[in-house]
Design a protein around this motif. Structure first.
Motif, mmCIF file in Angstrom:
data_model
loop_
_atom_site.group_PDB
_atom_site.id
_atom_site.type_symbol
_atom_site.label_atom_id
_atom_site.label_comp_id
_atom_site.label_asym_id
_atom_site.label_seq_id
_atom_site.Cartn_x
_atom_site.Cartn_y
_atom_site.Cartn_z
ATOM 1 N N THR A 15 105.665 27.618 23.376
ATOM 2 C CA THR A 15 105.926 26.257 23.842
ATOM 3 C C THR A 15 104.685 25.384 23.728
ATOM 4 O O THR A 15 104.766 24.224 23.301
ATOM 5 C CB THR A 15 106.423 26.280 25.303
ATOM 6 O OG1 THR A 15 107.591 27.113 25.369
ATOM 7 C CG2 THR A 15 106.749 24.899 25.805
ATOM 8 N N ALA A 16 103.522 25.925 24.072
ATOM 9 C CA ALA A 16 102.270 25.161 23.958
ATOM 10 C C ALA A 16 101.991 24.799 22.500
ATOM 11 O O ALA A 16 101.598 23.661 22.200
ATOM 12 C CB ALA A 16 101.106 25.959 24.541
ATOM 13 N N ILE A 17 102.199 25.742 21.600
ATOM 14 C CA ILE A 17 102.009 25.474 20.170
ATOM 15 C C ILE A 17 102.955 24.362 19.729
ATOM 16 O O ILE A 17 102.558 23.447 18.995
ATOM 17 C CB ILE A 17 102.232 26.765 19.346
ATOM 18 C CG1 ILE A 17 101.102 27.754 19.598
ATOM 19 C CG2 ILE A 17 102.350 26.455 17.865
ATOM 20 C CD1 ILE A 17 101.358 29.142 19.028
ATOM 21 N N SER A 18 104.196 24.420 20.181
ATOM 22 C CA SER A 18 105.186 23.396 19.830
ATOM 23 C C SER A 18 104.760 22.019 20.339
ATOM 24 O O SER A 18 104.883 21.020 19.618
ATOM 25 C CB SER A 18 106.549 23.744 20.424
ATOM 26 O OG SER A 18 107.011 24.961 19.932
ATOM 27 N N LEU A 19 104.261 21.965 21.565
ATOM 28 C CA LEU A 19 103.856 20.679 22.142
ATOM 29 C C LEU A 19 102.657 20.076 21.404
ATOM 30 O O LEU A 19 102.597 18.853 21.230
ATOM 31 C CB LEU A 19 103.557 20.841 23.628
ATOM 32 C CG LEU A 19 104.782 21.132 24.502
ATOM 33 C CD1 LEU A 19 104.354 21.424 25.941
ATOM 34 C CD2 LEU A 19 105.766 19.989 24.451
ATOM 35 N N GLY A 21 102.039 20.525 18.222
ATOM 36 C CA GLY A 21 102.621 20.021 16.977
ATOM 37 C C GLY A 21 103.350 18.702 17.174
ATOM 38 O O GLY A 21 103.222 17.778 16.361
ATOM 39 N N ILE A 22 104.109 18.600 18.260
ATOM 40 C CA ILE A 22 104.829 17.352 18.548
ATOM 41 C C ILE A 22 103.844 16.211 18.787
ATOM 42 O O ILE A 22 104.016 15.109 18.256
ATOM 43 C CB ILE A 22 105.768 17.537 19.755
ATOM 44 C CG1 ILE A 22 106.928 18.466 19.370
ATOM 45 C CG2 ILE A 22 106.287 16.194 20.257
ATOM 46 C CD1 ILE A 22 107.749 18.938 20.550
ATOM 47 N N ALA A 23 102.809 16.467 19.585
ATOM 48 C CA ALA A 23 101.817 15.421 19.876
ATOM 49 C C ALA A 23 101.111 14.968 18.604
ATOM 50 O O ALA A 23 100.926 13.760 18.388
ATOM 51 C CB ALA A 23 100.800 15.934 20.894
ATOM 52 N N ALA A 24 100.738 15.901 17.755
ATOM 53 C CA ALA A 24 100.081 15.535 16.496
ATOM 54 C C ALA A 24 101.032 14.745 15.601
ATOM 55 O O ALA A 24 100.615 13.802 14.929
ATOM 56 C CB ALA A 24 99.588 16.786 15.770
ATOM 57 N N ILE A 44 97.003 19.006 11.475
ATOM 58 C CA ILE A 44 97.314 19.652 12.755
ATOM 59 C C ILE A 44 98.823 19.748 12.930
ATOM 60 O O ILE A 44 99.349 20.783 13.343
ATOM 61 C CB ILE A 44 96.656 18.898 13.925
ATOM 62 C CG1 ILE A 44 95.141 19.061 13.863
ATOM 63 C CG2 ILE A 44 97.192 19.376 15.264
ATOM 64 C CD1 ILE A 44 94.382 18.169 14.822
ATOM 65 N N PHE A 45 99.542 18.675 12.602
ATOM 66 C CA PHE A 45 100.995 18.688 12.705
ATOM 67 C C PHE A 45 101.591 19.795 11.837
ATOM 68 O O PHE A 45 102.422 20.577 12.293
ATOM 69 C CB PHE A 45 101.568 17.330 12.293
ATOM 70 C CG PHE A 45 103.054 17.353 12.092
ATOM 71 C CD1 PHE A 45 103.909 17.441 13.176
ATOM 72 C CD2 PHE A 45 103.592 17.307 10.815
ATOM 73 C CE1 PHE A 45 105.283 17.475 12.998
ATOM 74 C CE2 PHE A 45 104.962 17.337 10.623
ATOM 75 C CZ PHE A 45 105.808 17.418 11.718
ATOM 76 N N LEU A 46 101.167 19.870 10.582
ATOM 77 C CA LEU A 46 101.732 20.879 9.682
ATOM 78 C C LEU A 46 101.401 22.297 10.138
ATOM 79 O O LEU A 46 102.271 23.173 10.174
ATOM 80 C CB LEU A 46 101.239 20.643 8.255
ATOM 81 C CG LEU A 46 101.827 19.422 7.557
ATOM 82 C CD1 LEU A 46 101.116 19.180 6.230
ATOM 83 C CD2 LEU A 46 103.319 19.561 7.363
ATOM 84 N N VAL A 47 100.160 22.546 10.510
ATOM 85 C CA VAL A 47 99.754 23.892 10.928
ATOM 86 C C VAL A 47 100.508 24.323 12.181
ATOM 87 O O VAL A 47 101.057 25.429 12.246
ATOM 88 C CB VAL A 47 98.225 23.961 11.154
ATOM 89 C CG1 VAL A 47 97.832 25.223 11.884
ATOM 90 C CG2 VAL A 47 97.498 23.854 9.827
ATOM 91 N N PHE A 48 100.569 23.460 13.174
ATOM 92 C CA PHE A 48 101.212 23.847 14.429
ATOM 93 C C PHE A 48 102.732 23.899 14.308
ATOM 94 O O PHE A 48 103.379 24.677 15.003
ATOM 95 C CB PHE A 48 100.757 22.946 15.577
ATOM 96 C CG PHE A 48 99.439 23.377 16.149
ATOM 97 C CD1 PHE A 48 99.381 24.249 17.214
ATOM 98 C CD2 PHE A 48 98.252 22.946 15.597
ATOM 99 C CE1 PHE A 48 98.174 24.669 17.730
ATOM 100 C CE2 PHE A 48 97.034 23.363 16.087
ATOM 101 C CZ PHE A 48 96.995 24.236 17.161
#
Length: 83
Positions: A15-19, A21-24, A44-48
C-alpha cells in the motif's frame, strides 16, 4: 510470509508503494498541465507503479481472476511506457 514479512506487514508495504506511485503521478500530471516535463516525477511514478504491480503477484496465490489479469495488463502497458 513474503520477504520475511507477515501478510499484514507486506500489505502495508504494498500500500505504501502504491501511495508513493499515486503521489508521483499526481505531481507529474500537474506539471504536465503547466507545460513542464518532470523527469524525476515520471521516473518515480513508473518505478513505483511497476513495483506495485509486481508486489501484487507476491500475495498468496488465488485462482486467476480480475486482479491477476489487471496486473498483467498493467505491466504490459508500463513496459510500453518505459520504451
Amino acid at each position: 510470509m513474503m520477504f520475511g514479512l507477515s501478510l499484514h506487514a507486506f500489505t502495508l508495504l504494498h500500500t505504501a508503494i502504491s501511495l508513493v506511485g499515486i503521489a508521483a503521478g499526481v505531481v507529474f500530471f500537474a506539471s504536465l498541465t503547466t507545460g513542464r516535463w518532470r523527469s524525476t516525477a515520471n521516473a518515480i511514478f513508473l518505478v513505483f507503479t511497476i513495483l506495485t504491480s509486481v508486489t501484487g503477484f507476491l500475495f498468496p496465490p488465488k485462482p486467476i481472476g480480475p486482479p491477476f489479469i489487471f496486473g498483467v495488463v498493467s505491466l504490459a502497458l508500463l513496459a510500453v511506457a518505459l520504451l
